[in-house]
Scaffold this active site. Structure first.
Site, PDB file in Angstrom:
ATOM      1  N   LYS A 140       0.885  -1.040   0.042  1.00 66.48           N
ATOM      2  CA  LYS A 140      -0.285   0.037   0.071  1.00 66.48           C
ATOM      3  C   LYS A 140       0.772   1.080  -0.091  1.00 66.48           C
ATOM      4  O   LYS A 140       1.574   1.610   0.966  1.00 66.48           O
ATOM      5  CB  LYS A 140      -0.698   0.014   1.140  1.00 66.48           C
ATOM      6  CG  LYS A 140      -1.969   0.960   1.233  1.00 66.48           C
ATOM      7  CD  LYS A 140      -2.823   1.646   2.311  1.00 66.48           C
ATOM      8  CE  LYS A 140      -2.104   2.834   2.907  1.00 66.48           C
ATOM      9  NZ  LYS A 140      -1.909   4.042   2.150  1.00 66.48           N
ATOM     10  N   GLY A 193       6.825   5.568   8.315  1.00 67.62           N
ATOM     11  CA  GLY A 193       6.214   6.521   8.255  1.00 67.62           C
ATOM     12  C   GLY A 193       6.447   7.078   9.635  1.00 67.62           C
ATOM     13  O   GLY A 193       7.564   6.757  10.240  1.00 67.62           O
ATOM     14  N   THR A 195       6.082   8.082  13.590  1.00 64.04           N
ATOM     15  CA  THR A 195       6.132   7.112  14.780  1.00 64.04           C
ATOM     16  C   THR A 195       4.474   6.931  15.456  1.00 64.04           C
ATOM     17  O   THR A 195       4.141   6.101  15.828  1.00 64.04           O
ATOM     18  CB  THR A 195       6.918   7.910  15.643  1.00 64.04           C
ATOM     19  OG1 THR A 195       8.230   7.960  15.450  1.00 64.04           O
ATOM     20  CG2 THR A 195       6.949   7.262  17.104  1.00 64.04           C
ATOM     21  N   GLU A 196       3.684   7.960  15.460  1.00 64.98           N
ATOM     22  CA  GLU A 196       2.435   7.833  15.816  1.00 64.98           C
ATOM     23  C   GLU A 196       1.763   6.743  15.073  1.00 64.98           C
ATOM     24  O   GLU A 196       1.106   6.009  15.707  1.00 64.98           O
ATOM     25  CB  GLU A 196       1.661   9.225  15.462  1.00 64.98           C
ATOM     26  CG  GLU A 196       0.214   9.420  16.072  1.00 64.98           C
ATOM     27  CD  GLU A 196      -0.371  10.763  15.281  1.00 64.98           C
ATOM     28  OE1 GLU A 196       0.295  11.472  14.746  1.00 64.98           O
ATOM     29  OE2 GLU A 196      -1.358  10.700  15.860  1.00 64.98           O
ATOM     30  N   GLY A 198       2.998   4.339  13.370  1.00 70.67           N
ATOM     31  CA  GLY A 198       3.805   3.194  13.639  1.00 70.67           C
ATOM     32  C   GLY A 198       3.329   2.339  15.087  1.00 70.67           C
ATOM     33  O   GLY A 198       3.268   1.342  15.065  1.00 70.67           O
ATOM     34  N   GLU A 215      10.100   1.301  10.203  1.00 72.42           N
ATOM     35  CA  GLU A 215      10.767   2.541  10.097  1.00 72.42           C
ATOM     36  C   GLU A 215      10.087   3.837  10.314  1.00 72.42           C
ATOM     37  O   GLU A 215       9.445   4.241   9.587  1.00 72.42           O
ATOM     38  CB  GLU A 215      11.509   2.616   8.655  1.00 72.42           C
ATOM     39  CG  GLU A 215      12.162   1.255   8.399  1.00 72.42           C
ATOM     40  CD  GLU A 215      13.447   0.952   9.056  1.00 72.42           C
ATOM     41  OE1 GLU A 215      13.815   2.006   9.844  1.00 72.42           O
ATOM     42  OE2 GLU A 215      14.143  -0.162   8.846  1.00 72.42           O
ATOM     43  N   CYS A 249      13.243  11.007   6.866  1.00 74.57           N
ATOM     44  CA  CYS A 249      13.531  10.793   8.093  1.00 74.57           C
ATOM     45  C   CYS A 249      14.845  10.903   8.663  1.00 74.57           C
ATOM     46  O   CYS A 249      15.011  10.882   9.946  1.00 74.57           O
ATOM     47  CB  CYS A 249      12.796   9.392   8.187  1.00 74.57           C
ATOM     48  SG  CYS A 249      13.656   8.075   7.096  1.00 74.57           S
ATOM     49  N   GLU A 342      10.096  15.984  15.212  1.00 70.99           N
ATOM     50  CA  GLU A 342      10.171  16.181  14.070  1.00 70.99           C
ATOM     51  C   GLU A 342       9.424  17.117  13.148  1.00 70.99           C
ATOM     52  O   GLU A 342       8.232  16.880  13.085  1.00 70.99           O
ATOM     53  CB  GLU A 342       9.934  14.718  13.565  1.00 70.99           C
ATOM     54  CG  GLU A 342      10.392  14.370  12.141  1.00 70.99           C
ATOM     55  CD  GLU A 342      10.207  13.115  11.613  1.00 70.99           C
ATOM     56  OE1 GLU A 342       8.899  12.382  11.634  1.00 70.99           O
ATOM     57  OE2 GLU A 342      11.082  12.273  10.908  1.00 70.99           O
TER      58      GLU A 342
HETATM   59  P1  TAP Z   1       2.225   8.432   7.951  1.00 70.36           P
HETATM   60  O1  TAP Z   1       1.098   9.230   7.842  1.00 70.36           O
HETATM   61  O2  TAP Z   1       2.408   7.422   8.922  1.00 70.36           O
HETATM   62  O3  TAP Z   1       1.624   7.399   6.777  1.00 70.36           O
HETATM   63  C1  TAP Z   1       2.879   6.528   6.104  1.00 70.36           C
HETATM   64  C2  TAP Z   1       1.893   5.413   5.610  1.00 70.36           C
HETATM   65  O4  TAP Z   1       0.882   4.834   6.454  1.00 70.36           O
HETATM   66  C3  TAP Z   1       0.936   5.935   4.382  1.00 70.36           C
HETATM   67  O5  TAP Z   1       0.960   4.926   3.431  1.00 70.36           O
HETATM   68  C4  TAP Z   1      -0.439   5.826   5.130  1.00 70.36           C
HETATM   69  O6  TAP Z   1      -1.535   5.894   4.558  1.00 70.36           O
HETATM   70  C5  TAP Z   1      -0.237   4.881   6.071  1.00 70.36           C
HETATM   71  N1  TAP Z   1      -1.290   4.941   7.190  1.00 70.36           N
HETATM   72  C6  TAP Z   1      -1.961   6.020   7.904  1.00 70.36           C
HETATM   73  N2  TAP Z   1      -2.436   5.742   8.646  1.00 70.36           N
HETATM   74  C7  TAP Z   1      -2.599   4.189   9.239  1.00 70.36           C
HETATM   75  C8  TAP Z   1      -3.251   3.375   9.880  1.00 70.36           C
HETATM   76  N3  TAP Z   1      -4.015   3.699  10.774  1.00 70.36           N
HETATM   77  N4  TAP Z   1      -2.946   2.255   9.759  1.00 70.36           N
HETATM   78  C9  TAP Z   1      -2.328   1.696   8.588  1.00 70.36           C
HETATM   79  N5  TAP Z   1      -1.378   2.489   7.641  1.00 70.36           N
HETATM   80  C10 TAP Z   1      -1.683   3.949   7.955  1.00 70.36           C
HETATM   81  O7  TAP Z   1       3.664   8.968   7.560  1.00 70.36           O
HETATM   82  P2  TAP Z   1       3.677  10.304   6.378  1.00 70.36           P
HETATM   83  O8  TAP Z   1       2.892  11.449   6.848  1.00 70.36           O
HETATM   84  O9  TAP Z   1       3.118   9.362   4.994  1.00 70.36           O
HETATM   85  O10 TAP Z   1       5.249  10.362   6.225  1.00 70.36           O
HETATM   86  C11 TAP Z   1       6.031  11.051   7.239  1.00 70.36           C
HETATM   87  C12 TAP Z   1       6.373  10.417   8.305  1.00 70.36           C
HETATM   88  O11 TAP Z   1       7.169   9.122   7.785  1.00 70.36           O
HETATM   89  C13 TAP Z   1       7.763  11.198   9.082  1.00 70.36           C
HETATM   90  O12 TAP Z   1       7.568  11.339  10.448  1.00 70.36           O
HETATM   91  C14 TAP Z   1       8.927  10.333   8.919  1.00 70.36           C
HETATM   92  O13 TAP Z   1       9.872  10.494   9.656  1.00 70.36           O
HETATM   93  C15 TAP Z   1       8.490   9.167   8.502  1.00 70.36           C
HETATM   94  N6  TAP Z   1       9.291   8.529   7.614  1.00 70.36           N
HETATM   95  C16 TAP Z   1      10.413   7.443   8.350  1.00 70.36           C
HETATM   96  C17 TAP Z   1      11.086   6.704   7.483  1.00 70.36           C
HETATM   97  C18 TAP Z   1      11.972   5.935   7.968  1.00 70.36           C
HETATM   98  S1  TAP Z   1      12.926   5.069   6.807  1.00 70.36           S
HETATM   99  N7  TAP Z   1      12.216   5.823   9.343  1.00 70.36           N
HETATM  100  C19 TAP Z   1      11.219   7.050   5.991  1.00 70.36           C
HETATM  101  C20 TAP Z   1      10.312   8.051   5.594  1.00 70.36           C
HETATM  102  C21 TAP Z   1       9.253   8.456   6.171  1.00 70.36           C
HETATM  103  P3  TAP Z   1      -2.050   7.260   3.595  1.00 70.36           P
HETATM  104  O14 TAP Z   1      -1.107   8.340   3.576  1.00 70.36           O
HETATM  105  O15 TAP Z   1      -2.296   6.671   2.196  1.00 70.36           O
HETATM  106  O16 TAP Z   1      -3.355   7.535   4.219  1.00 70.36           O
END
Ligand code: TAP
Length: 442
Positions: A140, A193, A195-196, A198, A215, A249, A342
């Site tokens: 996904k 994605g 931490t919240e 996660g 991650e 990240c 962050e």
């Molecule tokens: P999230 O909101 O956590 O989204 C990540 C993924 O999870 C998206 O595909 C999202 O789907 C999905 N998701 C959202 N709510 C969910 C739930 N309740 N159950 C299952 N899946 C769910 O993060 P983001 O805003 O996309 O990315 C930013 C964050 O990612 C930052 O905090 C960053 O640090 C972290 N990040 C970490 C890394 C590593 S390698 N540690 C790499 C990249 C990013 P939708 O968006 O389609 O709703």
């Protein structure tokens, strides 16, 4: 730029059923044949590298030169893990009365949930080792950036991957993602994605005792000692925060500088930041593009409510786009909000320190532990500090953080498990132990 179907929980269930049906045949494919398909997928992506990079640049707003590099890494990742099927080695263990050995077995159906900041790169870090180990996949992508994952699915089929082995579901996390986490026929979730989210995935996975790798976020430090090549460090360090417009990240968004060199460091850094080319993602000279969305820009702006703490900023183009200038706050205390949370945007905090002990204390004073850099000419100090900082990935005199062949992942609330390198294969297999009696008559 495109319309895609919006999947719901019914589509997730169908994808899981297809993956479950495809699993027995895929795990039975001879390792060399699985490797050949993985290599063909890499070739297929390479043949369309320019097209996919352009899709990624337009969809995520990232500079085309970065997108080219990322898709190049996707190719490299599939090639690296093409060696995986033939390297899933077990052990023989000395025991009494027989022979004992282990196998690394595939887990079954794995659910992969990825973010929008490096859409296909992060997907490939999961898909490639998962397939190499003989699992089938439900992937996904983030709702905001589904296009490159859909391209991957097409290329994989053309490369000979059997139907049902890789299934891409395009839909929201709150419905599709959550259904994947709870689905009884998914054996493992690998997530990148916030931490919240996660945390909620770890909780949701507990219901079916799913394996989980995470991650998550970071608040990493670049530690610049007075004995470093200050001009070189000050010219390089901004790129470790403002790359991908800070939506990384691994961003080293806390820049710790030894006080005696603070003025010189800021002077050189200002020149670098002001010269940064912020603009059209499709222009090959662009170094930083816009942010992903209006709401994300608002969230980033909340960390810079006024100009009080702003030491200097870069520029942004006129006109439409979710622009936010590269912004440097200095001097900042590690207790301030901008230094603790962050930001995931182009905002750097410069934090002065006195001496090695204080540098390590400040670097570790965070709930995260993903990345980091150390700048010094003293080799002993570089290694002492590298051992003392609680973080998963560190570079010395460099911004480097991710390589296909080396493990990547976080300490503390930055995650669980490792991606890339040989370690990732372990996270997509279960260990099975077999004892074979050699006693007479058995
Ligand atoms: P999230 O909101 O956590 O989204 C990540 C993924 O999870 C998206 O595909 C999202 O789907 C999905 N998701 C959202 N709510 C969910 C739930 N309740 N159950 C299952 N899946 C769910 O993060 P983001 O805003 O996309 O990315 C930013 C964050 O990612 C930052 O905090 C960053 O640090 C972290 N990040 C970490 C890394 C590593 S390698 N540690 C790499 C990249 C990013 P939708 O968006 O389609 O709703």
């Amino acid at each position: 730029m495109a319309e895609v179907p919006r999947a719901g929980t019914g589509e997730v269930d169908a994808a899981v059923a297809a993956a479950r049906d495809a699993f027995p045949a895929w795990r039975a494919v001879a390792p060399g044949d699985r490797a050949a398909i993985m290599r063909a997928i890499a070739d297929g992506i390479e043949a369309k590298l320019d097209t996919i990079a352009r899709i990624e640049a337009r969809n995520a707003g990232k500079p085309i030169s970065d997108a080219n590099g990322e898709i190049g890494m996707v190719v490299e990742t599939f090639r690296y893990y093409a060696a995986g099927p033939e390297r899933l080695l077990g052990k023989t263990i000395p025991v009494a009365g027989g022979v004992d050995f282990t196998f690394r077995e595939p887990m079954g159906v794995v659910g992969l949930i990825v973010p929008w900041n490096f859409p296909l790169a992060i997907a490939s870090w999961k898909v490639a080792p998962a397939l190499a180990a003989g699992n089938t996949v439900v992937l996904k992508p983030a709702e905001l950036t589904p296009l490159s994952a859909l391209e991957l699915e097409k290329i994989a089929l053309e490369a000979g991957l059997p139907e049902g082995v890789l299934n891409v579901v395009v839909g929201p996390g709150s419905t599709c993602g959550q259904r994947m986490v709870e689905h009884p026929d998914i054996n493992k979730i690998a997530f990148t994605g916030s931490t919240e989210v996660g945390r909620s995935i770890a909780e949701g996975a507990a219901g079916t005792i799913k394996r989980v790798t995470l991650e998550l976020g970071g608040k990493s430090a670049a530690v610049v000692f007075a004995d470093a090549d200050i001009d070189k460090a000050a010219a390089a360090v901004p790129y470790a925060v403002f790359g991908n417009a800070g939506q990384d990240c691994c961003a080293r968004s806390r820049i710790l500088v030894e006080r005696s060199q603070l003025d010189r460091f800021l002077e050189v850094m200002e020149g670098t930041v002001k010269a940064m080319r912020v603009g059209d993602p499709l222009d090959s000279s662009t170094e930083m593009g816009p942010l992903i969305s209006a709401s994300h820009r608002e969230a980033v702006a909340s960390f810079v409510p006024d100009e009080r703490n702003v030491a200097f900023r870069g520029g942004v183009p006129e006109g439409p786009g979710y622009w936010f200038p590269p912004t440097v706050l200095a001097p900042v205390s590690n207790t301030e909000r901008a230094a603790r949370e962050e930001i995931f945007g182009p905002v750097a905090c410069v934090i002065p320190f006195d001496g090695e002990e204080e540098a390590v204390r400040i670097a570790n004073d965070t709930e995260y532990g993903l990345s980091g850099s150390i700048w010094t000419r003293d080799g002993g100090r570089a290694l002492r500090v590298a051992r003392a900082i609680d973080t998963g990935v560190l570079s010395i005199n460099s911004n480097s953080s991710v390589r296909v062949s080396t493990p990547f992942g976080g300490f503390k609330q930055s995650g669980i498990g490792r991606e890339l390198g040989p370690d990732a294969l372990d996270h997509y297999t279960e260990v099975k132990n077999v004892y074979y009696s050699t006693e007479e008559g058995s």
